[in-house]
Design an enzyme around this catalytic site. Sequence first.
Site, PDB file in Angstrom:
ATOM      1  CB  SER A 182      -1.762  -3.550   6.821  1.00  0.00           C
ATOM      2  OG  SER A 182      -1.334  -3.544   7.794  1.00  0.00           O
ATOM      3  CE  LYS A 195      -3.363  -0.572   3.458  1.00  0.00           C
ATOM      4  NZ  LYS A 195      -3.311  -1.026   2.180  1.00  0.00           N
ATOM      5  CG  ASP A 213      -2.125  10.940  -8.879  1.00  0.00           C
ATOM      6  OD1 ASP A 213      -2.594  10.156  -7.837  1.00  0.00           O
ATOM      7  OD2 ASP A 213      -1.898  11.858  -8.700  1.00  0.00           O
ATOM      8  CE1 TYR A 249      -1.588   2.135   5.555  1.00  0.00           C
ATOM      9  CE2 TYR A 249      -1.226   0.918   7.436  1.00  0.00           C
ATOM     10  CZ  TYR A 249      -0.996   1.227   6.023  1.00  0.00           C
ATOM     11  OH  TYR A 249      -0.498   0.096   5.273  1.00  0.00           O
TER      12      TYR A 249
END
Length: 256
Positions: free
Chosen positions: A147, A166, A67, A162
């Site tokens: 990304s 990134k 994890d 998000y």
Amino acid sequence: MVLSLSRWIGKVAVVTGASSGIGAAIAKQLVENGIKVAAFARRKERLEELTDKLSDKNGKLYPVKVDITKEEDILNGFKWVKENLGPIHILVNNAGTGGQGSLTDGDTETWQNVFQINVIGLSIATREAIRDMKSNNVDGHIIHISSILGHQVLSIPGLNVYPASKFAVTALAETLRLELNSLKSKIKITNLSPGLVNTEKISKWYKQSEHLKKIVEEEQILDPADIADALAYVLSTPPHVQIQELTIRPVRESDF
């Protein structure tokens, strides 16, 4: 420049988030090229299914339940790899998450989880891999799966933190490159930044966005195998060549 993955045959790679999507495609690509892959993910049953599918390939997949939100899990995962497989030569930081919501009324726990996986977990894994590479005199390769949202913020509803996570990954890659340079290390770092990829995450998002649904249906989207191929290209470069940043987008991808 001669492109070849032959120098990695029989070596050890760690791939995080390897149970599906891009991570699974990367693990498959590496195993097919004769590499021993420690596949880290929470869903060990998915890893075991992938292991069975790749049992006849040149390399081998080793499922390791990790994890990435838990430092102890990450440390134990690397400990297992070192004790059972040998020195680490490649780390692919693929594990990532987004979480729906907004900045104006979003959930704190969701935000913390995004940064814990995309930034902190990535940093811990990178530290452990480089420690192992340095102690074994390995000129290895670290690859962050980032990304295009780590370079520009697009108008996609519900992205909240998000893109910020990134952007952090992009900064971490360059900071690491400079740090390794200062140490006169030959360990490479690549930031690989895909556009839209047809993964479980996208399939969840496009159900909530007519625009995104249209893009998926019109196939303005990449397949996870495309990212795995890009990663193979990055790894195939000779030792003196470093692909610092590689952006891969589908033809005609919209900027939303």
